[in-house]
Write a protein that holds these residues in place. Structure first.
Motif, PDB file in Angstrom:
ATOM      1  N   GLU A 276       0.778  -1.202   0.093  1.00  0.00           N
ATOM      2  CA  GLU A 276      -0.072  -0.137   0.051  1.00  0.00           C
ATOM      3  C   GLU A 276       0.798   1.248  -0.061  1.00  0.00           C
ATOM      4  O   GLU A 276       0.408   2.348   0.139  1.00  0.00           O
ATOM      5  CB  GLU A 276      -1.001   0.046   1.337  1.00  0.00           C
ATOM      6  N   ALA A 279      -0.242   5.206  -1.123  1.00  0.00           N
ATOM      7  CA  ALA A 279      -1.759   5.364  -0.839  1.00  0.00           C
ATOM      8  C   ALA A 279      -1.740   6.613   0.025  1.00  0.00           C
ATOM      9  O   ALA A 279      -2.662   7.619  -0.425  1.00  0.00           O
ATOM     10  CB  ALA A 279      -2.442   4.297  -0.536  1.00  0.00           C
ATOM     11  N   ALA A 308      -4.642   0.089  -3.712  1.00  0.00           N
ATOM     12  CA  ALA A 308      -4.668   0.722  -2.538  1.00  0.00           C
ATOM     13  C   ALA A 308      -4.688   2.417  -2.687  1.00  0.00           C
ATOM     14  O   ALA A 308      -5.434   2.836  -1.940  1.00  0.00           O
ATOM     15  CB  ALA A 308      -3.532   0.621  -1.689  1.00  0.00           C
ATOM     16  N   THR A 309      -4.124   2.950  -3.549  1.00  0.00           N
ATOM     17  CA  THR A 309      -4.126   4.355  -3.792  1.00  0.00           C
ATOM     18  C   THR A 309      -5.345   4.922  -4.272  1.00  0.00           C
ATOM     19  O   THR A 309      -5.962   5.912  -3.814  1.00  0.00           O
ATOM     20  CB  THR A 309      -2.971   4.770  -4.713  1.00  0.00           C
TER      21      THR A 309
END
Length: 345
Positions: A276, A279, A308-309
């Motif tokens: 992640e 993000a 995730a971003t």
């Protein structure tokens, strides 16, 4: 304003607009008279007009108002292939919706995001002040987006191939670009040399210290994390910082988040990678009014970071690497010459 005699086209355009700006207020016009009435009232940031409403003689007065109105205009060519008059060159963007003599709604849908990006760039330039001007906020206290100072790119697993493709498509740079590729310390110097050979761009490895003012590609030294700071004179600097518990270096979250904290106007790009990282930092950049682009999931070796971003930053645009490069190049071309003129007085 969205103006078209076709309710179907108006609905489709407004849906696309609201995916990008959920709080947008859209005024609809089904006739030439309604469109002219809305334009005459002023306060329109953008007008999207079906060129079927501009056909002479009834449409001549509408065309004249379009050419005078202060906001940008998109003309959707649904009537015929449309040539761009010289008077429209800088003010009106035409989307060709007629392909081989047939109306192609898919062509309109594909062209609209890029056209809207150009409008956003133009609006940013009109709103932007000098580089070190005080940050302007909206009524909710959120800073308004100004011209970009830098492009920040995050990548991990699958990143080297995506970065190679990105730089090949990008062409000559007009903004500095900094890459946080998860990689050991003994590999990033060789990776920078490889990217330079593959792309033809100037690519250097850099750790702690000032970023050069020239537009070039910087690969962050591996195995370490860096904070981006901005001095009083606008000089950007990388500061080595230890991030407790971080196992992926360089940290994209730290790079992105520190840029937002320092008030640096940045474009964040998140490419293929596991986990992640990036993000939270991308969300911070978006909260400052910056743009965020993520690689489309199917083309990623591992799509964890882009997914995730996108989850943390719903305004992020999802695109393949070639389209990301095209958007970055277009924004740079549109921004730098006029921004430089602003700085020069």
């Amino acid at each position: 304003m969205v103006a078209s005699a076709s309710a179907f086209l108006r609905i489709g355009l407004i849906q696309q607009l609201r995916r990008r700006r959920s709080r947008m207020v859209a005024l609809e016009a089904a006739t030439v008279a309604e469109a002219m009435r809305i334009l005459a009232g002023g306060g329109i940031d953008m007008a999207i007009v079906d060129d079927a409403l501009t056909v002479p003689p009834a449409g001549d007065r509408l065309v004249a108002m379009i050419e005078r109105q202060p906001g940008r205009t998109l003309v959707i060519a649904t009537h015929q292939q449309r040539e761009v008059p010289p008077t429209w060159a800088d003010r009106v963007r035409v989307i060709q919706g007629v392909i081989d003599g047939v109306l192609d709604m898919g062509a309109i849908a594909r062209a609209l995001p890029a056209a809207l990006d150009e409008v956003a760039v133009d609006q940013d330039l009109r709103r932007a002040g000098p580089r070190n001007a005080p940050i302007v906020v909206d009524q909710a206290g959120r800073p308004l987006r100004g011209r970009p100072d830098i492009i920040l790119v995050a990548a991990s697993t699958g990143g080297p191939s995506a970065l190679t493709a990105l730089l090949r498509h990008l062409g000559p740079l007009r903004l500095p670009l900094v890459i946080a590729q998860h990689m050991p310390a003994d590999q990033t110097a060789g990776f920078a040399q490889y990217l330079a050979a593959e792309s033809g761009l100037q690519v250097i490895e850099r750790g702690d210290g000032p970023l050069p003012p020239s537009a070039q590609v910087t690969v962050l030294h591996g195995g370490s994390d860096y904070r981006l700071t901005c001095g009083r004179a606008g000089q950007l600097r990388l500061v080595a910082t230890a991030v407790a518990g971080n196992v992926f270096h360089p940290s994209a979250d730290l790079l992105f988040g520190s840029a937002a904290e320092a008030g640096v106007s940045a474009i964040a790009v998140v490419l293929s990678g596991m986990g992640e990282d990036g993000a939270r930092g991308a969300a911070a950049i978006a909260a400052q009014g910056g743009r965020v682009l993520v690689q489309d999931y199917l083309s990623c070796i591992v799509a964890g970071m882009p997914q995730a971003t996108r989850a943390a930053c719903p305004s992020a645009a999802v695109a393949d690497v070639a389209e990301i490069a095209e958007r970055l190049a277009r924004w740079s071309r549109a921004l730098i010459p006029r921004a430089a003129a602003m700085v020069g007085g």
